[in-house]
Design an enzyme around this catalytic site. Structure first.
Site, PDB file in Angstrom:
ATOM      1  N   THR A  69      34.255 -11.058  -8.392  1.00 15.38           N
ATOM      2  CA  THR A  69      32.938 -11.211  -9.034  1.00 15.38           C
ATOM      3  C   THR A  69      32.661 -12.665  -9.490  1.00 15.38           C
ATOM      4  O   THR A  69      33.670 -13.527  -8.959  1.00 15.38           O
ATOM      5  CB  THR A  69      32.394 -10.196 -10.017  1.00 15.38           C
ATOM      6  OG1 THR A  69      31.114 -10.384 -10.100  1.00 15.38           O
ATOM      7  CG2 THR A  69      33.144 -10.601 -11.153  1.00 15.38           C
ATOM      8  N   LYS A  73      33.715 -15.718  -5.914  1.00 16.77           N
ATOM      9  CA  LYS A  73      33.498 -14.895  -4.383  1.00 16.77           C
ATOM     10  C   LYS A  73      33.697 -15.739  -3.072  1.00 16.77           C
ATOM     11  O   LYS A  73      34.010 -15.164  -2.284  1.00 16.77           O
ATOM     12  CB  LYS A  73      32.126 -14.160  -4.110  1.00 16.77           C
ATOM     13  CG  LYS A  73      32.096 -13.016  -5.241  1.00 16.77           C
ATOM     14  CD  LYS A  73      30.733 -12.270  -5.005  1.00 16.77           C
ATOM     15  CE  LYS A  73      30.389 -10.773  -5.804  1.00 16.77           C
ATOM     16  NZ  LYS A  73      29.411 -10.300  -5.359  1.00 16.77           N
ATOM     17  N   ASP A 109      29.578  -5.733  -0.364  1.00 16.93           N
ATOM     18  CA  ASP A 109      28.139  -5.641  -1.093  1.00 16.93           C
ATOM     19  C   ASP A 109      26.917  -5.127  -0.298  1.00 16.93           C
ATOM     20  O   ASP A 109      26.238  -4.501  -0.679  1.00 16.93           O
ATOM     21  CB  ASP A 109      27.864  -7.127  -1.524  1.00 16.93           C
ATOM     22  CG  ASP A 109      28.247  -7.459  -2.979  1.00 16.93           C
ATOM     23  OD1 ASP A 109      28.713  -6.679  -3.733  1.00 16.93           O
ATOM     24  OD2 ASP A 109      28.461  -8.465  -3.233  1.00 16.93           O
ATOM     25  N   ALA A 134      18.020 -15.232  -1.623  1.00 15.56           N
ATOM     26  CA  ALA A 134      19.018 -15.676  -0.506  1.00 15.56           C
ATOM     27  C   ALA A 134      20.333 -16.341  -1.155  1.00 15.56           C
ATOM     28  O   ALA A 134      20.741 -17.278  -0.772  1.00 15.56           O
ATOM     29  CB  ALA A 134      18.320 -16.699   0.157  1.00 15.56           C
ATOM     30  N   GLY A 136      24.076 -14.868  -3.041  1.00 14.28           N
ATOM     31  CA  GLY A 136      25.252 -14.407  -2.377  1.00 14.28           C
ATOM     32  C   GLY A 136      25.043 -12.828  -2.167  1.00 14.28           C
ATOM     33  O   GLY A 136      25.386 -12.500  -1.074  1.00 14.28           O
ATOM     34  N   ARG A 157      13.523 -18.689  -3.728  1.00 15.33           N
ATOM     35  CA  ARG A 157      12.550 -19.817  -4.535  1.00 15.33           C
ATOM     36  C   ARG A 157      12.821 -21.142  -3.828  1.00 15.33           C
ATOM     37  O   ARG A 157      11.927 -21.977  -3.603  1.00 15.33           O
ATOM     38  CB  ARG A 157      13.260 -19.683  -5.731  1.00 15.33           C
ATOM     39  CG  ARG A 157      12.611 -20.693  -6.943  1.00 15.33           C
ATOM     40  CD  ARG A 157      13.098 -20.420  -7.988  1.00 15.33           C
ATOM     41  NE  ARG A 157      14.617 -20.480  -8.122  1.00 15.33           N
ATOM     42  CZ  ARG A 157      15.239 -20.396  -9.445  1.00 15.33           C
ATOM     43  NH1 ARG A 157      14.630 -20.235 -10.440  1.00 15.33           N
ATOM     44  NH2 ARG A 157      16.710 -20.464  -9.422  1.00 15.33           N
TER      45      ARG A 157
END
Ligand SMILES: NC(=O)c1ccc[n+]([C@@H]2O[C@H](COP(=O)([O-])OP(=O)(O)OC[C@H]3O[C@@H](n4cnc5c(N)ncnc54)[C@H](OP(=O)(O)O)[C@@H]3O)[C@@H](O)[C@H]2O)c1
Length: 290
Positions: A69, A73, A109, A134, A136, A157
């Site tokens: 995590t 990653k 994920d 947008a 990970g 953003r």
């Protein structure tokens, strides 16, 4: 049955920094115990500077599997021998399998998010999806959704990140994927045609639990809403969506199903979903999701 740790017990774990609040040990140890598998799952705090040593340790100690995590990653990729197709495309992995010293990388994920939708009665096939974020997790979800969704709009953003990712996906899937700026008017406009809304930003996460990128009046009963934020279990967006009569899928569901895919990779057994869900919710101080 009590968990007995002995000479043959296989070790799995999660590495990250911070890691103290991870739900993975609770989920996986409950699953191992339920299936009477001789495995144990631990959490390891690994600083960025120690990542290489941690990977050596995985090989040296014969650790069977790791979840990876934040913040590792992407950095973990360079230590892996073999990468799943989606890991190559995403450039990030959240699961490692130690196959006799060869470290294989996976990213569960996106698959986890897809399972969470499907298992909660939402089939994205041919649907119009609005994805906020947008980062990970959002990129992994977009990759998985792009294969089935009829249309996908990614708002972020920093708009360039959404545009670049939309272009990359369009090159592979040849689908109508657009990326743009995450402004209130863009969210409102794109939500009008959407069947499924996914919040994959960290907005609404503890301690900013009163924040949401979506005004309550934009939500409708015919919308499915998944907020991947799982702390709190019920975000402001989830509460607003529920109040509007929309179908709501909690971030715990994605966490659960990405964990379930990792579990199967490490053990070869189908994960006991209910057992894992109960363990995760217990740790979050909840009895159930409703
Ligand atoms: N349920 C699950 O299984 C699961 C799995 C992974 C992650 N998560 C959760 O998903 C969230 C994102 O994780 P990640 O790994 O993708 O993080 P990340 O790579 O750091 O991405 C963060 C995303 O949130 C956006 N963002 C942050 N603050 C914002 C704000 N104030 N307004 C608008 N957008 C904002 C970022 O936009 P910019 O790019 O413009 O900065 C980016 O799109 C976290 O809450 C994490 O806990 C859940």
């Amino acid at each position: 049955m009590k968990m007995v740790i002995a000479g043959k017990t296989q070790v799995c774990g999660v590495i990250g920094d911070p890691i103290a609040h991870t739900l993975s040990p609770a989920m996986h140890n409950a699953a191992f115990k339920h299936l009477k598998l001789d495995f144990v799952f631990l959490a390891f705090k690994v600083k960025t500077a120690d990542l290489e040593n941690a990977v050596r340790g995985m090989r040296g100690f014969g650790i069977r599997g790791l979840n990876v995590t934040m913040p590792h990653k992407t950095a973990i990729i360079r230590y892996l021998a073999n990468l799943d197709a989606n890991v190559k495309f995403l450039g990030s992995a959240n699961t490692i399998l130690n196959d006799g010293g060869r470290l294989l990388g996976f990213n569960t994920d996106g698959t986890g998010a897809l399972h969470a939708l499907r298992e909660n009665g939402v089939n994205p096939e041919g649907k119009n999806v609005l994805l906020l974020g947008a980062g990970g997790a959002a990129k992994a979800i977009a990759y998985s959704l792009a294969q089935d969704a009829g249309a996908l709009c990614i708002l972020n953003r920093v708009p360039e990140k959404a545009a670049v990712w939309a272009d990359a996906l369009n090159r592979v899937f040849g689908k109508k994927i657009v990326g743009g700026a995450l402004s209130p008017s863009a969210v409102q406009k794109n939500l009008q045609d959407a069947d499924i809304l996914v919040n994959a930003t960290s907005v609404g996460m503890h301690p900013h639990v009163d924040q949401s990128l979506v005004a309550p009046q934009w939500l409708r009963p015919d919308l499915a809403v998944m907020d991947i934020v799982y702390n709190p279990v019920e975000t402001k967006l989830a509460k607003d969506a529920k109040a509007a009569g929309a179908r709501v899928i909690s971030g715990v569901e994605m966490l659960l199903y990405q964990g379930a895919v990792s579990f199967q990779i490490w053990t070869g057994h189908a994960a006991p979903i209910e057992v894992m869900r109960t363990a995760a919710l217990k740790q979050l101080g909840r009895d159930e999701l409703k």
